[in-house]
Design a protein around this motif. Structure first.
Motif, PDB file in Angstrom:
ATOM      1  N   GLY A 289       0.677  -1.272  -0.014  1.00 56.44           N
ATOM      2  CA  GLY A 289       0.059   0.151   0.032  1.00 56.44           C
ATOM      3  C   GLY A 289       0.922   1.229   0.146  1.00 56.44           C
ATOM      4  N   GLN A 290       2.107   1.173   0.268  1.00 56.16           N
ATOM      5  CA  GLN A 290       2.981   2.308   0.376  1.00 56.16           C
ATOM      6  C   GLN A 290       3.405   2.864  -1.066  1.00 56.16           C
ATOM      7  OE1 GLN A 290       6.106   1.969   3.049  1.00 56.16           O
ATOM      8  NE2 GLN A 290       5.298   0.164   4.128  1.00 56.16           N
ATOM      9  N   TYR A 291       3.094   1.947  -2.003  1.00 59.94           N
ATOM     10  CA  TYR A 291       3.412   2.159  -3.417  1.00 59.94           C
ATOM     11  C   TYR A 291       2.278   2.152  -4.366  1.00 59.94           C
ATOM     12  CZ  TYR A 291       7.977   0.885  -1.404  1.00 59.94           C
ATOM     13  OH  TYR A 291       8.972   0.797  -0.528  1.00 59.94           O
ATOM     14  N   SER A 292       2.240   3.216  -5.682  1.00 51.49           N
ATOM     15  CA  SER A 292       1.207   3.215  -6.511  1.00 51.49           C
ATOM     16  C   SER A 292       1.507   1.936  -7.552  1.00 51.49           C
ATOM     17  CB  SER A 292       1.115   4.375  -6.964  1.00 51.49           C
ATOM     18  OG  SER A 292       2.340   4.591  -7.983  1.00 51.49           O
ATOM     19  N   GLU A 293       0.269   1.867  -8.155  1.00 50.50           N
ATOM     20  CA  GLU A 293       0.308   0.756  -9.238  1.00 50.50           C
ATOM     21  C   GLU A 293       1.055  -0.453  -8.966  1.00 50.50           C
ATOM     22  OE1 GLU A 293      -1.581   1.012 -12.145  1.00 50.50           O
ATOM     23  OE2 GLU A 293      -2.303   2.790 -11.317  1.00 50.50           O
ATOM     24  N   VAL A 294       0.541  -1.257  -7.660  1.00 50.62           N
ATOM     25  CA  VAL A 294       1.038  -2.599  -7.504  1.00 50.62           C
ATOM     26  C   VAL A 294       0.163  -3.514  -7.223  1.00 50.62           C
ATOM     27  CG1 VAL A 294       2.626  -4.009  -5.842  1.00 50.62           C
ATOM     28  CG2 VAL A 294       3.284  -1.662  -6.072  1.00 50.62           C
ATOM     29  N   VAL A 295       0.086  -4.551  -7.984  1.00 46.66           N
ATOM     30  CA  VAL A 295      -1.167  -5.355  -8.200  1.00 46.66           C
ATOM     31  C   VAL A 295      -0.714  -6.763  -7.204  1.00 46.66           C
ATOM     32  CG1 VAL A 295      -2.345  -6.892  -9.437  1.00 46.66           C
ATOM     33  CG2 VAL A 295      -1.862  -4.520 -10.459  1.00 46.66           C
ATOM     34  N   LEU A 296      -1.404  -7.220  -6.431  1.00 42.35           N
ATOM     35  CA  LEU A 296      -1.352  -8.657  -5.802  1.00 42.35           C
ATOM     36  C   LEU A 296      -2.383  -9.443  -6.187  1.00 42.35           C
ATOM     37  CD1 LEU A 296       0.031 -10.357  -3.463  1.00 42.35           C
ATOM     38  CD2 LEU A 296      -1.676  -9.458  -1.859  1.00 42.35           C
ATOM     39  N   ARG A 297      -1.958 -10.713  -6.860  1.00 43.37           N
ATOM     40  CA  ARG A 297      -2.793 -11.671  -7.490  1.00 43.37           C
ATOM     41  C   ARG A 297      -2.661 -13.048  -6.855  1.00 43.37           C
ATOM     42  NH1 ARG A 297      -1.943 -11.213 -13.769  1.00 43.37           N
ATOM     43  NH2 ARG A 297      -3.517 -12.956 -13.529  1.00 43.37           N
ATOM     44  N   PRO A 298      -3.741 -13.660  -6.494  1.00 42.29           N
ATOM     45  CA  PRO A 298      -3.709 -15.065  -6.051  1.00 42.29           C
ATOM     46  C   PRO A 298      -3.183 -15.952  -7.080  1.00 42.29           C
ATOM     47  CG  PRO A 298      -5.852 -14.551  -6.217  1.00 42.29           C
ATOM     48  CD  PRO A 298      -5.128 -13.417  -6.578  1.00 42.29           C
ATOM     49  N   VAL A 299      -2.320 -16.848  -6.651  1.00 42.35           N
ATOM     50  CA  VAL A 299      -1.855 -18.021  -7.471  1.00 42.35           C
ATOM     51  C   VAL A 299      -2.510 -19.105  -7.299  1.00 42.35           C
ATOM     52  CG1 VAL A 299       0.096 -19.316  -8.697  1.00 42.35           C
ATOM     53  CG2 VAL A 299       0.152 -16.812  -8.256  1.00 42.35           C
ATOM     54  N   GLY A 300      -2.524 -19.297  -6.008  1.00 40.84           N
ATOM     55  CA  GLY A 300      -2.930 -20.629  -5.198  1.00 40.84           C
ATOM     56  C   GLY A 300      -2.141 -21.500  -4.810  1.00 40.84           C
ATOM     57  N   ARG A 301      -2.666 -22.796  -4.538  1.00 38.95           N
ATOM     58  CA  ARG A 301      -1.653 -24.102  -4.280  1.00 38.95           C
ATOM     59  C   ARG A 301      -1.310 -24.576  -5.354  1.00 38.95           C
ATOM     60  NH1 ARG A 301      -1.772 -24.396   1.201  1.00 38.95           N
ATOM     61  NH2 ARG A 301      -3.421 -23.502   2.477  1.00 38.95           N
ATOM     62  N   ARG A 302       0.154 -24.716  -5.415  1.00 46.22           N
ATOM     63  CA  ARG A 302       0.669 -25.511  -6.656  1.00 46.22           C
ATOM     64  C   ARG A 302       1.668 -26.448  -6.054  1.00 46.22           C
ATOM     65  NH1 ARG A 302      -2.752 -23.112  -8.574  1.00 46.22           N
ATOM     66  NH2 ARG A 302      -2.821 -21.982 -10.552  1.00 46.22           N
TER      67      ARG A 302
END
Length: 306
Positions: free
Chosen positions: A212-225
């Motif tokens: 949240g301290q940086y702009s335009e950063v995306v967190l996406r789930p990959v899941g269990r692999r």
């Protein structure tokens, strides 16, 4: 289905002695369907073969000429079926080779130049390999058949038959977005921010407070692999990353990407061994189909050696 086309780049690049600079005059040595292969092309590829495969002299030149003919055919066929390879894909493969030999991309380029090889020579080889892997996958994916009985029979003959544990990861992807037309200065800034995020990251549960301290950063789930389900170019970096930490930033067409290893556990299952064996069998069958495909292209091509 996986196809293993990328040639291993051996650390000999840092051991070889400098070779003489390219000859001043370049002549056409081979014409493949109206496309020329020059003496300079052959010289450069031969030097690359010498550095990576310990072949030299006339043997390296013959291998280089045949490789270049195949590359022309592969790229022509890729263009025919409307498959292209982006610069970011080529640079990604180049970066993977650099990591495999514990170098940065610039260090790899310098090592190549010390051996008398223009780094573009390696990138040209990678372009043909990447394009061809897509061509073969598209054409033969439905034809490669591996049954459960094939896998079981192969396991019984292998050293994987007693492998009854698997490693499972819970993963997320972090993307520090960089627009395609961003300036070099902005890319450098985002790379520094990526390094700061990686250093501060200490668990997926607290990811929001860091990102949240940086702009335009995306967190996406990959899941269990499972470990064997990870792409080869990702597997080593994930294996080497402690739970709660991020892999090193990798530049892609979207920006700088990292994988968060949220958790890691060992499970009692032979599924990893089965998955790995199935992949090996599919790759083996795919490579046989690939060789026949390329031989057919050679038979139909017009190849003139001068």
């Amino acid at each position: 289905m996986r196809f293993r086309f990328l040639t291993l780049f051996l650390p000999i690049v840092i051991l070889g002695t400098p070779l003489p600079s390219a000859v001043a005059q370049t002549s056409i040595k081979v014409i493949v369907n109206d496309e020329a292969i020059t003496s300079y092309d052959i010289q450069q590829r031969a030097r690359l073969i010498t550095m990576t495969q310990r072949k030299g002299g006339a043997t390296a030149r013959r291998m280089a000429e045949q490789e270049l003919i195949d590359d022309k055919l592969k790229l022509t066929e890729a263009a025919r079926v409307r498959i292209s390879v982006s610069d970011s894909q080529i640079n990604g493969a180049y970066g993977n080779i650099a990591r495999n030999v514990k170098m940065s991309q610039s260090q790899l380029s310098n090592a190549l130049r010390r051996g008398g090889v223009n780094p573009q020579t390696l990138k040209d080889r990678l372009k043909a390999q990447l394009a061809w892997s897509q061509v073969v996958r598209r054409r033969f994916q439905a034809e490669v058949k591996v049954t459960e009985s094939d896998v079981i029979a192969a396991l019984r003959k292998s050293d994987k038959k007693d492998q009854n544990t698997s490693i499972e990861y819970d993963l997320k992807q972090v993307i520090v977005v960089v627009p395609k037309k961003a300036s070099g200065g902005f890319k450098s800034k985002r790379k520094r921010e990526s390094d700061k995020i990686r250093k501060a990251f200490n668990g997926c549960e607290q990811a929001g407070s860091v990102l949240g301290q940086y702009s335009e950063v995306v967190l996406r789930p990959v899941g269990r692999r499972l470990e064997t389900e990870l792409p080869e170019n990702m597997r080593d970096s994930v294996n080497d990353t402690e739970p709660g930490r991020l892999t090193k930033p990798q530049q892609t067409g979207r920006g700088y990407e990292m994988i968060a290893v949220c958790s890691k556990r060992e499970i009692q299952s032979d599924i990893a061994a089965r998955t790995e064996m199935e992949s090996e069998l599919r790759a083996k069958e795919g490579e046989a189909l690939s060789r026949r495909y390329l031989m057919d292209l050679r038979r139909r091509a017009t190849i003139v050696e001068r």
